[in-house]
Design a protein around this motif. Structure first.
Motif, PDB file in Angstrom:
ATOM      1  N   ALA A   5       0.834  -1.205   0.000  1.00  0.00           N
ATOM      2  CA  ALA A   5       0.000   0.000   0.000  1.00  0.00           C
ATOM      3  C   ALA A   5       0.868   1.253   0.000  1.00  0.00           C
ATOM      4  O   ALA A   5       0.583   2.217  -0.719  1.00  0.00           O
ATOM      5  CB  ALA A   5      -0.930  -0.003   1.215  1.00  0.00           C
ATOM      6  N   LYS A   6       1.949   1.242   0.797  1.00  0.00           N
ATOM      7  CA  LYS A   6       2.843   2.400   0.828  1.00  0.00           C
ATOM      8  C   LYS A   6       3.485   2.640  -0.532  1.00  0.00           C
ATOM      9  O   LYS A   6       3.551   3.771  -1.011  1.00  0.00           O
ATOM     10  CB  LYS A   6       3.948   2.191   1.870  1.00  0.00           C
ATOM     11  CG  LYS A   6       3.490   2.340   3.294  1.00  0.00           C
ATOM     12  CD  LYS A   6       4.652   2.098   4.248  1.00  0.00           C
ATOM     13  CE  LYS A   6       4.237   2.165   5.689  1.00  0.00           C
ATOM     14  NZ  LYS A   6       5.368   1.882   6.596  1.00  0.00           N
ATOM     15  N   VAL A   7       3.962   1.574  -1.159  1.00  0.00           N
ATOM     16  CA  VAL A   7       4.610   1.703  -2.463  1.00  0.00           C
ATOM     17  C   VAL A   7       3.612   2.209  -3.499  1.00  0.00           C
ATOM     18  O   VAL A   7       3.901   3.122  -4.276  1.00  0.00           O
ATOM     19  CB  VAL A   7       5.226   0.358  -2.903  1.00  0.00           C
ATOM     20  CG1 VAL A   7       5.641   0.392  -4.362  1.00  0.00           C
ATOM     21  CG2 VAL A   7       6.417   0.009  -2.028  1.00  0.00           C
ATOM     22  N   GLU A   8       2.424   1.632  -3.486  1.00  0.00           N
ATOM     23  CA  GLU A   8       1.430   2.030  -4.487  1.00  0.00           C
ATOM     24  C   GLU A   8       0.960   3.468  -4.267  1.00  0.00           C
ATOM     25  O   GLU A   8       0.799   4.222  -5.230  1.00  0.00           O
ATOM     26  CB  GLU A   8       0.245   1.072  -4.457  1.00  0.00           C
ATOM     27  CG  GLU A   8      -0.682   1.277  -5.622  1.00  0.00           C
ATOM     28  CD  GLU A   8      -1.716   0.194  -5.784  1.00  0.00           C
ATOM     29  OE1 GLU A   8      -2.441   0.248  -6.790  1.00  0.00           O
ATOM     30  OE2 GLU A   8      -1.814  -0.704  -4.924  1.00  0.00           O
ATOM     31  N   MET A   9       0.762   3.856  -3.021  1.00  0.00           N
ATOM     32  CA  MET A   9       0.344   5.237  -2.761  1.00  0.00           C
ATOM     33  C   MET A   9       1.451   6.219  -3.154  1.00  0.00           C
ATOM     34  O   MET A   9       1.169   7.294  -3.673  1.00  0.00           O
ATOM     35  CB  MET A   9      -0.038   5.417  -1.286  1.00  0.00           C
ATOM     36  CG  MET A   9      -1.355   4.762  -0.925  1.00  0.00           C
ATOM     37  SD  MET A   9      -2.735   5.238  -1.993  1.00  0.00           S
ATOM     38  CE  MET A   9      -2.868   6.972  -1.654  1.00  0.00           C
TER      39      MET A   9
END
Length: 145
Positions: free
Chosen positions: A46-50
């Protein structure tokens, strides 16, 4: 030679841990560890995608602003030339009014197009949401066993 009683039990426990018949506490411990690992990985995804989505939105906004400024400078001169031309065919105030009205309509269309590209739906972390749904389905299947 006869060994101590716990030696025999220790061998039995080892066989259970390596085989398919592990005790329930071991299975629950392993499930808790795997769930923790899964949650960590999902948070990481989620962090990478955000971060990717924020970079995408930032790049889009910068491109819109820079392109808009350059196009604006050129557009002013083109509109001025058009106004001068129309002023030879009609009253200058009417020529300026027509050019101003057309430019305003074009501006409204461009703003609405840019706004639609920055909607919340386009910035959702779709891969993470899909992965979380898959994990939820997997967890439900595991609980049903």
């Amino acid at each position: 030679m006869i060994g101590r009683p716990d030696d025999n039990l220790r061998g039995y426990d080892d066989a259970q841990r390596t085989g398919g018949d592990r005790p329930l506490t071991g299975l629950l411990t392993e499930l808790a560890q795997e769930t923790t690992t899964l949650v960590r990985k999902e948070v990481e995804l989620a962090k990478v995608e955000m971060s990717e989505k924020v970079n995408q939105a930032t790049t889009g906004a910068i491109s819109l602003a820079a392109g808009g400024m350059v196009a604006f400078a050129g557009l002013i001169f083109l509109l001025l030339a058009l106004t001068y031309y129309l002023a030879t065919l009609m009253e200058p105030w009417l020529a300026a009014l027509i050019v101003g009205g057309v430019v305003t309509l074009i501006g409204i269309v461009l703003v609405s197009m840019g706004k639609s590209k920055l909607t919340a739906r386009n910035l959702q972390p779709n891969r993470t949401l899909s992965s979380l749904q898959d994990d939820k389905d997997w967890a439900k299947a595991q609980m049903g066993r």
